[in-house]
Scaffold this motif. Structure first.
Motif, PDB file in Angstrom:
ATOM      1  N   LEU A  54       0.831  -1.203   0.000  1.00  0.00           N
ATOM      2  CA  LEU A  54       0.000   0.000   0.000  1.00  0.00           C
ATOM      3  C   LEU A  54       0.867   1.256   0.000  1.00  0.00           C
ATOM      4  CD1 LEU A  54      -2.858   1.183   0.098  1.00  0.00           C
ATOM      5  CD2 LEU A  54      -2.763   0.963   2.585  1.00  0.00           C
ATOM      6  N   ALA A  55       1.912   1.264   0.802  1.00  0.00           N
ATOM      7  CA  ALA A  55       2.820   2.417   0.841  1.00  0.00           C
ATOM      8  C   ALA A  55       3.499   2.613  -0.509  1.00  0.00           C
ATOM      9  CB  ALA A  55       3.865   2.233   1.946  1.00  0.00           C
ATOM     10  N   ALA A  57       2.304   1.692  -3.438  1.00  0.00           N
ATOM     11  CA  ALA A  57       1.284   2.157  -4.390  1.00  0.00           C
ATOM     12  C   ALA A  57       0.991   3.635  -4.190  1.00  0.00           C
ATOM     13  CB  ALA A  57       0.013   1.331  -4.230  1.00  0.00           C
ATOM     14  N   ARG A  58       0.924   4.065  -2.939  1.00  0.00           N
ATOM     15  CA  ARG A  58       0.698   5.488  -2.662  1.00  0.00           C
ATOM     16  C   ARG A  58       1.853   6.334  -3.189  1.00  0.00           C
ATOM     17  NH1 ARG A  58      -1.704   4.988   3.437  1.00  0.00           N
ATOM     18  NH2 ARG A  58      -3.873   4.626   2.816  1.00  0.00           N
ATOM     19  N   LYS A  59       3.060   5.839  -3.020  1.00  0.00           N
ATOM     20  CA  LYS A  59       4.235   6.566  -3.511  1.00  0.00           C
ATOM     21  C   LYS A  59       4.175   6.671  -5.036  1.00  0.00           C
ATOM     22  CE  LYS A  59       9.280   6.532  -3.337  1.00  0.00           C
ATOM     23  NZ  LYS A  59      10.470   5.833  -2.840  1.00  0.00           N
ATOM     24  N   ALA A  61       1.479   6.466  -6.926  1.00  0.00           N
ATOM     25  CA  ALA A  61       0.362   7.348  -7.288  1.00  0.00           C
ATOM     26  C   ALA A  61       0.761   8.807  -7.138  1.00  0.00           C
ATOM     27  CB  ALA A  61      -0.855   7.033  -6.432  1.00  0.00           C
ATOM     28  N   GLY A  62       1.622   9.094  -6.171  1.00  0.00           N
ATOM     29  CA  GLY A  62       2.093  10.456  -5.960  1.00  0.00           C
ATOM     30  C   GLY A  62       2.925  10.992  -7.115  1.00  0.00           C
TER      31      GLY A  62
END
Length: 88
Positions: A54-55, A57-59, A61-62
């Protein structure tokens, strides 16, 4: 080859958790540390891996490397019959 060990660590556990560890250790005739290491490895393989993914993927997406939901749905369903038309 054995996995290298870290320096010893001290952890305070709730009494009920320690009782559970001791009970399982006695059933398996293993040491507390063996039970705790297995429990931590299982956690890291499941929920821990999910959180790392998840971390990541968030990175990603950023950075703007994302696909809109409608586009993804269209790509996933391209060529598939629409729901409700199967068997007609």
């Amino acid at each position: 080859m054995a996995t290298p060990l870290s320096d010893p660590i001290a952890v305070r556990l709730p009494a009920d958790v320690l009782e559970g560890i001791d009970e399982v250790a006695a059933i398996l005739d293993r040491k507390r540390s063996w039970i705790i290491v297995r429990a931590l490895k299982n956690y890291l393989a499941g929920e821990g891996q999910y959180l790392r993914d998840l971390a990541a993927a968030r990175k990603e997406a950023g950075t703007g490397n994302v696909v809109e939901g409608d586009q993804l749905l269209n790509e996933l369903t391209d060529g598939l019959p629409l729901y409700g038309t199967i068997g007609r």
